[in-house]
Design an enzyme around this catalytic site. Structure first.
Site, PDB file in Angstrom:
ATOM      1  N   GLY A  63      33.889 -11.790  37.919  1.00  0.00           N
ATOM      2  CA  GLY A  63      33.271 -13.068  38.247  1.00  0.00           C
ATOM      3  C   GLY A  63      32.031 -13.350  37.435  1.00  0.00           C
ATOM      4  CG  ASP A  65      31.628 -10.458  30.662  1.00  0.00           C
ATOM      5  OD1 ASP A  65      31.642 -11.559  30.071  1.00  0.00           O
ATOM      6  OD2 ASP A  65      31.755  -9.364  30.085  1.00  0.00           O
ATOM      7  CG  ASN A 111      32.430 -18.818  43.719  1.00  0.00           C
ATOM      8  OD1 ASN A 111      33.444 -19.288  43.192  1.00  0.00           O
ATOM      9  ND2 ASN A 111      32.425 -17.625  44.316  1.00  0.00           N
ATOM     10  NE  ARG A 112      32.608 -27.475  45.578  1.00  0.00           N
ATOM     11  CZ  ARG A 112      31.585 -27.773  46.371  1.00  0.00           C
ATOM     12  NH1 ARG A 112      31.346 -27.039  47.459  1.00  0.00           N
ATOM     13  NH2 ARG A 112      30.794 -28.805  46.098  1.00  0.00           N
ATOM     14  CG  LEU A 113      32.605 -20.671  39.928  1.00  0.00           C
ATOM     15  CD1 LEU A 113      32.284 -19.223  39.620  1.00  0.00           C
ATOM     16  CD2 LEU A 113      31.975 -21.595  38.907  1.00  0.00           C
ATOM     17  CG  ASN A 139      39.929  -9.927  38.591  1.00  0.00           C
ATOM     18  OD1 ASN A 139      40.617 -10.934  38.684  1.00  0.00           O
ATOM     19  ND2 ASN A 139      39.368  -9.346  39.633  1.00  0.00           N
ATOM     20  CB  SER A 173      40.027 -16.600  44.264  1.00  0.00           C
ATOM     21  OG  SER A 173      39.263 -17.789  44.188  1.00  0.00           O
ATOM     22  CE  LYS A 215      37.165  -8.926  44.290  1.00  0.00           C
ATOM     23  NZ  LYS A 215      36.210  -9.250  43.196  1.00  0.00           N
ATOM     24  CB  SER A 243      36.972  -7.894  50.718  1.00  0.00           C
ATOM     25  OG  SER A 243      35.702  -8.417  51.131  1.00  0.00           O
TER      26      SER A 243
END
Length: 362
Positions: A63, A65, A111-113, A139, A173, A215, A243
């Site tokens: 998240g 990098d 966040n809601r990236l 990831n 996510s 994850k 988590s």
């Protein structure tokens, strides 16, 4: 020096919106403006997990990098490993701005990236020239508009197999509509079968087997945890990361920012994520590697994750508030805690408070 940098840097960065500040921190790491941290190689902190040799158990979570711009610079801050991404096959812009919100009173972040990233090819180009023994995980995720999300995860395994030390399949996510549906048992079984088949195929060609972690979210029912544990064990997955961010807003002081949509991370998620970690450890048994993440802000909270069942731990959001010296302080602090505990290895403390955490309600 890092302490003064932290204080000055935080004041300056907090004058900016969070996403601009994040971009500036990446730029600072790229340019060498952030002082490095020399942590002592305490053999008591060394861990062999999933066949990988970790100098210490602290990692940078995915998240930060996203595009593999600064993995080596992050390792120089004292981390024992770092994880780039989430990366998707095609570049995508993510959700509209603003999409990151600081909850300063709570030392949390919402966040809601939406998996904003430059895609597989950009990250791969940056990772290919890297030489050295640093552990860099990749990831992987699915594009928002993907017609076949499982195929996107398979593509990630195949594309990064030559550069990843481990993979994380991110299905947790909350900011990609429908992504968490992959945690449902039937969907998860199909995903794990496809991802591990791709890994095994690449392993046969490359002559090396790269571990794959999953994850998961902290917003799971007991039944949901049962299902995930059963599928993870049935497919002989290499490990779990527990988590991701939570949709819960319980106990927050900042009720204005709390109304923003997105996943909550940082100190407020420590308890929930640690409870889910312990419950999953109880379900999967002692052998399966687990990386604990969520609210790690100190050596004490890192060690508590290990006591609750983690082999390794990760942090990210708390560095927003503590600055780039945090990983070095955590690693040094862990050594001091081991002095106090009089143990030969940090592994001796794993699960020592498993029942305390696993018996609690989420």
């Amino acid at each position: 020096m890092i302490g003064s940098f932290r204080d000055l840097g935080r004041r300056g960065l907090f004058l900016l919106d969070p996403e601009t500040a994040h971009g500036m921190s990446i730029a600072a790491l790229k340019s060498g403006l952030v002082p490095t941290c020399r942590v002592s190689n305490d053999p008591r902190l060394r861990q062999i997990v999933a066949g990988l040799d970790f100098a210490n158990p602290l990692g940078m979570a995915a998240g930060y990098d996203k595009n593999a711009e600064v993995p080596e610079a992050l390792l120089k801050l004292g981390f024992g490993f770092t994880e780039i991404g989430t990366v998707t096959p095609k570049p995508q812009p993510g959700n509209p701005r603003p999409r990151i919100f600081r909850l300063v009173e709570d030392e949390g972040v919402i966040n809601r990236l939406g998996f904003n990233n430059e895609g597989h090819e950009a990250a791969l180009r940056r990772l290919q020239p890297i030489r050295g023994n640093g552990i860099i995980g990749v990831n992987i995720g699915a594009n928002k508009d993907s017609a076949d999300r499982i195929a996107d995860y398979v593509a990630g395994i195949r594309r990064f197999y030559s550069v990843a030390r481990y993979f994380t399949a991110n299905i947790s996510s909350p900011n990609t509509p429908g992504l968490r549906d992959l945690q449902a048992r039937e969907s998860l079984s199909a995903l794990l079968s496809a991802v591990l088949a791709a890994r095994d195929d690449e392993a046969a060609k490359a002559g090396k087997k790269i571990p794959v972690f999953l994850k998961i979210a902290p917003d799971l029912t007991e039944e949901g945890m049962d299902d995930i544990a059963a599928e993870v064990l049935a497919h002989a997955l290499d490990g779990l990361i527990v988590s991701n961010t939570t949709l819960s807003r319980d106990g927050l002081k900042d009720q204005v920012q709390a109304k923003e949509a997105g996943g909550l991370s940082g100190k407020p998620v420590f308890e929930r994520s640690t409870v889910v970690l312990a419950k999953m450890r109880r379900r999967v048994g002692a052998a399966l590697p687990i990386i604990g993440v969520g609210g790690v802000s100190s050596a004490e909270t890192a060690l508590e994750k290990i006591r609750a069942g983690a082999d390794l731990v990760q942090l990210y959001s708390c560095m927003v508030y503590e600055g780039p010296g945090l990983p070095g302080r955590v690693v040094a602090g862990l050594s001091k805690l081991l002095d106090r505990e009089r143990v030969a290895s940090i592994r001796e403390l794993r699960d020592s408070r498993l029942d305390y955490w696993a018996d609690r309600k989420v």
